[in-house]
Scaffold this motif. Structure first.
Motif: not given
Length: 199
Positions: A79-96
């Motif tokens: 969950g920590e890995v997925i959460g880190a991805a969601l936090q970066v996406a919330a800040a505007g980061g793209g999936h790549r």
């Protein structure tokens, strides 16, 4: 499936002491073997190997896999890995960018982001209600630039409220709290259900 403490010894003591309740009926859960081996990709280091405990309700006879709260249902990453991805996406980061940063396949990360994006408003509402019900003097999350950012902000706010309300738990990482509150279903189909509550 039921989320439980990440310490196997604690879970065994809870099962032996009749401290775990069946989610559908409230009956007492008892030990019932183990589920299959799972490999969970961690943020750093080697994969974790997990053999989750199974339990069976003494009342309704339903069986449940007891998944540690640091895991999410049907996800190969912690969950920590997925959460880190969601936090970066919330800040505007793209999936790549996120995939490169985390060392994960881009399609996997894109799937996480699409799943949250497709349910961002119900997730925001669920965690905002949890925040309000948990904190004696709730501090509402600040406005956010996108629905995903608003959902991630509500998750962080609810986790902070849980930590403040029950300090005996110690520091509970945001994404462990999010997994526990969602029953491990944060990115599972059909969660949160319509009309769900946080009791």
């Amino acid at each position: 499936m039921l989320t439980v403490n990440g310490d196997q010894g604690v879970v065994e003591r809870q099962l032996a002491g009749g401290e775990l309740a069946c989610p559908p009926c409230g009956g007492v859960l008892g030990p019932w073997g183990h589920a299959r081996l799972r490999r969970i990709r961690m943020p750093d280091g080697p994969d974790a190997e997990l053999v989750p405990r199974r339990s069976r309700c003494g009342a309704c006879r339903a069986t449940h896999v007891l998944l540690p709260a640091w895991c999410l249902l049907r996800r190969a990453d912690a969950g920590e890995v997925i959460g880190a991805a969601l936090q970066v996406a919330a800040a505007g980061g793209g999936h790549r960018k996120i995939a490169l940063m985390l060392g994960r396949p881009a399609p996997t990360v894109r799937g996480w982001l699409r799943r949250l994006s497709g349910r961002a408003e119900p997730v925001r509402v669920f965690f905002t209600v949890l925040l309000v019900r948990t904190a004696p003097d709730p501090v509402m999350p600040a406005g956010a630039a996108s629905p995903v950012a608003a959902a991630v902000s509500a998750i962080a706010g609810a986790a902070a409220a849980v930590a403040a309300r029950w300090p005996q738990l110690g520091e509970v990482p945001v994404w462990v709290a999010a997994s526990a509150a969602s029953g491990g279903l944060l990115l599972a189909p059909g969660w949160p259900p319509a009309g769900s509550n946080t009791n």
